[in-house]
Design a protein around this motif. Structure first.
Motif, PDB file in Angstrom:
ATOM      1  N   ALA A 129       0.821  -1.205   0.000  1.00 18.29           N
ATOM      2  CA  ALA A 129       0.000   0.000   0.000  1.00 18.29           C
ATOM      3  C   ALA A 129       0.858   1.260   0.000  1.00 18.29           C
ATOM      4  O   ALA A 129       0.390   2.329  -0.353  1.00 18.29           O
ATOM      5  CB  ALA A 129      -0.919   0.005   1.216  1.00 18.29           C
ATOM      6  N   LEU A 130       2.112   1.146   0.427  1.00 13.47           N
ATOM      7  CA  LEU A 130       2.982   2.306   0.503  1.00 13.47           C
ATOM      8  C   LEU A 130       4.262   2.049  -0.257  1.00 13.47           C
ATOM      9  O   LEU A 130       4.619   0.912  -0.551  1.00 13.47           O
ATOM     10  CB  LEU A 130       3.295   2.619   1.970  1.00 13.47           C
ATOM     11  N   LEU A 131       4.950   3.110  -0.552  1.00 16.26           N
ATOM     12  CA  LEU A 131       6.223   2.991  -1.264  1.00 16.26           C
ATOM     13  C   LEU A 131       7.357   2.662  -0.302  1.00 16.26           C
ATOM     14  O   LEU A 131       7.316   3.012   0.865  1.00 16.26           O
ATOM     15  CB  LEU A 131       6.538   4.294  -1.992  1.00 16.26           C
ATOM     16  N   GLN A 137      12.963   2.829  -6.695  1.00 15.79           N
ATOM     17  CA  GLN A 137      14.046   2.596  -7.649  1.00 15.79           C
ATOM     18  C   GLN A 137      13.539   1.867  -8.889  1.00 15.79           C
ATOM     19  O   GLN A 137      13.950   2.166 -10.017  1.00 15.79           O
ATOM     20  CB  GLN A 137      15.166   1.798  -6.986  1.00 15.79           C
ATOM     21  N   ARG A 138      12.636   0.934  -8.707  1.00 17.88           N
ATOM     22  CA  ARG A 138      12.086   0.198  -9.852  1.00 17.88           C
ATOM     23  C   ARG A 138      11.258   1.115 -10.744  1.00 17.88           C
ATOM     24  O   ARG A 138      11.319   1.006 -11.976  1.00 17.88           O
ATOM     25  CB  ARG A 138      11.236  -0.974  -9.354  1.00 17.88           C
ATOM     26  N   LEU A 139      10.513   2.003 -10.134  1.00 21.90           N
ATOM     27  CA  LEU A 139       9.715   2.945 -10.918  1.00 21.90           C
ATOM     28  C   LEU A 139      10.598   3.930 -11.679  1.00 21.90           C
ATOM     29  O   LEU A 139      10.366   4.219 -12.859  1.00 21.90           O
ATOM     30  CB  LEU A 139       8.738   3.693 -10.000  1.00 21.90           C
ATOM     31  N   GLU A 140      11.599   4.435 -11.005  1.00 19.88           N
ATOM     32  CA  GLU A 140      12.507   5.387 -11.653  1.00 19.88           C
ATOM     33  C   GLU A 140      13.287   4.726 -12.779  1.00 19.88           C
ATOM     34  O   GLU A 140      13.623   5.364 -13.783  1.00 19.88           O
ATOM     35  CB  GLU A 140      13.455   5.990 -10.618  1.00 19.88           C
ATOM     36  N   ALA A 141      13.556   3.426 -12.651  1.00 20.30           N
ATOM     37  CA  ALA A 141      14.327   2.706 -13.670  1.00 20.30           C
ATOM     38  C   ALA A 141      13.574   2.603 -14.993  1.00 20.30           C
ATOM     39  O   ALA A 141      14.188   2.471 -16.053  1.00 20.30           O
ATOM     40  CB  ALA A 141      14.675   1.310 -13.160  1.00 20.30           C
ATOM     41  N   ILE A 142      12.238   2.687 -14.950  1.00 16.42           N
ATOM     42  CA  ILE A 142      11.462   2.622 -16.192  1.00 16.42           C
ATOM     43  C   ILE A 142      11.029   4.011 -16.654  1.00 16.42           C
ATOM     44  O   ILE A 142      10.191   4.144 -17.554  1.00 16.42           O
ATOM     45  CB  ILE A 142      10.230   1.707 -16.035  1.00 16.42           C
ATOM     46  N   GLY A 143      11.605   5.049 -16.030  1.00 12.71           N
ATOM     47  CA  GLY A 143      11.343   6.406 -16.480  1.00 12.71           C
ATOM     48  C   GLY A 143      10.260   7.147 -15.737  1.00 12.71           C
ATOM     49  O   GLY A 143       9.829   8.218 -16.174  1.00 12.71           O
ATOM     50  N   PHE A 144       9.817   6.603 -14.601  1.00 13.66           N
ATOM     51  CA  PHE A 144       8.760   7.288 -13.847  1.00 13.66           C
ATOM     52  C   PHE A 144       9.348   8.499 -13.133  1.00 13.66           C
ATOM     53  O   PHE A 144      10.353   8.406 -12.446  1.00 13.66           O
ATOM     54  CB  PHE A 144       8.138   6.345 -12.825  1.00 13.66           C
ATOM     55  N   ASN A 145       8.711   9.638 -13.309  1.00 13.95           N
ATOM     56  CA  ASN A 145       9.158  10.882 -12.681  1.00 13.95           C
ATOM     57  C   ASN A 145       8.135  11.286 -11.630  1.00 13.95           C
ATOM     58  O   ASN A 145       7.010  11.656 -11.954  1.00 13.95           O
ATOM     59  CB  ASN A 145       9.314  11.984 -13.733  1.00 13.95           C
TER      60      ASN A 145
END
Length: 249
Positions: A129-131, A137-145
């Motif tokens: 439910a939380l980050l 890191q996984r989100l940022e690795a696919i380009g999530f800003n």
């Protein structure tokens, strides 16, 4: 006989209550009891059936947040299709994904705040439910800003100015959809035009028309320069000149 009729009437009323759950709930709220006469007439078996018909109260645990792994996989699929992860909050194809992506940015702020406070009581739990740092890191690795705002909150007038700048630099209003959020925005304007959206036609269509925006794209106009040159040579071969007449308007 009178007493028997009363019992039958009560039983009929009870079965009607069971069939119509909404009526049961209304009567329960008014009288403070469940189904009338259940205990004295029909006994425990029917009481149990009545209880099964009642809506189950959800506990806090049953409202579990969307599973991170499932939503992450759907985000990857979106990236595979569109080449980016800037999912609009109003993404119609998968509304749940749009809301989840939007909420990630709020969760990131909560996480950063908790880390600054460095307090065990406010530190985000290891929960889907939380980050946590791994998910970030996984989100940022696919380009999530996490700092990027949703494309829908950028003012329409600001988008129009960006389109004008694109035209000045490229000589066309045909922004490819792969050209980031501006390309998606241009595509959306054409969709609204094709639907003849009332609000769009009244307030925004005139502004786009005033700058020469092309609401439809003719596929024949997408021929390459070399192809057009060959057509010109062929025209000259037939007509002996290069004075190609303008197409009818």
């Amino acid at each position: 006989v009178s007493g028997l009729r009363n019992v039958v009437a009560r039983m009929e009323g009870t079965f009607r209550v069971i069939r119509e759950r909404d009526d049961v709930e209304k009567e329960a709220s008014e009288t403070g009891s469940g189904a009338p006469f259940l205990e004295e007439v029909l006994g425990s078996a029917l009481r149990q059936r009545y209880r099964r018909l009642q809506p189950t109260k959800r506990s806090g645990h049953s409202r579990a947040a969307l599973d991170f792994e499932d939503m992450f996989a759907r985000l990857l699929a979106f990236r595979q299709e569109f080449g980016h992860v800037n999912v609009s909050r109003k993404y119609k194809k998968d509304p749940q994904l749009g809301i989840w992506v939007s909420n990630l940015k709020c969760k990131k702020k909560e996480y950063d705040k908790a880390m600054k406070e460095n307090s065990a009581s406010t530190r985000p739990r290891k929960s889907s439910a939380l980050l946590d740092q791994d998910k970030i890191q996984r989100l940022e690795a696919i380009g999530f800003n996490f700092e990027t705002r949703d494309v829908n909150v950028i003012p329409w007038e600001a988008r129009l100015e960006s389109l004008k700048e694109y035209h000045q630099q490229n000589g066309t209003f045909r922004v490819p959809r792969r050209h980031g959020s501006l390309g998606e925005w241009v595509h959306k304007q054409r969709q609204l035009y094709n639907k003849r959206d009332e609000k769009f036609m009244e307030k925004r269509y005139p502004k786009l028309e005033a700058i020469g925006f092309e609401f439809t794209t003719n596929r024949t106009d997408l021929k390459t320069w070399d192809h057009r040159f060959e057509e010109l040579v062929a025209f000259h071969r037939v007509n002996g000149h290069f004075d190609v007449p303008c197409p009818p308007s």
